[in-house]
Scaffold this active site. Sequence first.
Site, short mmCIF file in Angstrom:
data_model
loop_
_atom_site.label_atom_id
_atom_site.label_comp_id
_atom_site.label_asym_id
_atom_site.label_seq_id
_atom_site.Cartn_x
_atom_site.Cartn_y
_atom_site.Cartn_z
CG HIS A 27 -31.59 23.65 21.52
ND1 HIS A 27 -30.78 22.55 21.32
CD2 HIS A 27 -31.81 24.16 20.28
CE1 HIS A 27 -30.54 22.39 20.04
NE2 HIS A 27 -31.15 23.37 19.37
CG HIS A 48 -27.27 24.89 20.43
ND1 HIS A 48 -28.51 25.49 20.51
CD2 HIS A 48 -26.95 24.87 19.11
CE1 HIS A 48 -28.90 25.82 19.30
NE2 HIS A 48 -27.98 25.45 18.43
#
Length: 282
Positions: free
Chosen positions: A34, A37
């Site tokens: 996501h 990250h």
Amino acid sequence: MPIFYGKASLMDYLKSIQTLHSTIGFVPTMGALHEGHLALMQRSLEENTTTVVSIFVNPTQFNNPEDLAKYPRTLDQDVAKLNALDPTIVLYAPAVEDLYEGIPSSEHFDFDGLENQMEGRFRPGHFNGVGTIVKRLFEIVTPQNAYFGEKDFQQLQIVKKMVAKNNLPVNVIGCPIYRESNELAMSSRNERLSTEERAEAALIYQALLGARSQFATKSTADIGKWVTKYFDKNPRFTLEYFTIADEATLVSCVRKNKNKKYRAFIAVLVNNIRLIDTISLN
């Protein structure tokens, strides 16, 4: 984008591209990537000559078999996101057998008590699993810098302690929490929530904000009671724990000390999906 499924070929590749002044930045993940990250990866790209990302759902850090079985695995989508961010990112996506010989098992670590608080109390063996896999990944990737999100603040402190006690030459860098539009902390587990659950989960961060607003004037015990009542009014959510703890030791605060930094930590179950969050109180 360079993709490696075995540690031997990855290590050979990294050795081949290293120079006297090059640095490796490393972002270990369990996939289902996501924006949080990707923000870690972007920072690594800015600060290092090579960025390595690992995607590995580590079985030894799951004490709940159902949670392990249902953890989202989206490698094809993850590869597309990495390529879109920067095709020079090096991906390591090993099978369990590449990191564990025989039946996966954890080493035992002494984290000076950090492992006994919060997540450690509710997830027996979890941090031995985390320590085992992060240590092995550090040994394989040999990064100078490694990036972790502060949502898992206890894990961040655990990794820093593991690095210090094992004299590993890695600079562990904590990065800010990324949040969805409703302020829910971004997590791969959010993908398991229904649209309605995901929207309502905004109340987790609202509870933390409420705790922070009371911190200067109320005792930690009174704040804890307020948070408990807050979730009692929302039966879809089960409060597993809420605590205010010393950032350095993670020990729950009984009496505030103006010279210490404190954080509120929370874990909540939504339809048996476990969500955690944290906020600085100072």
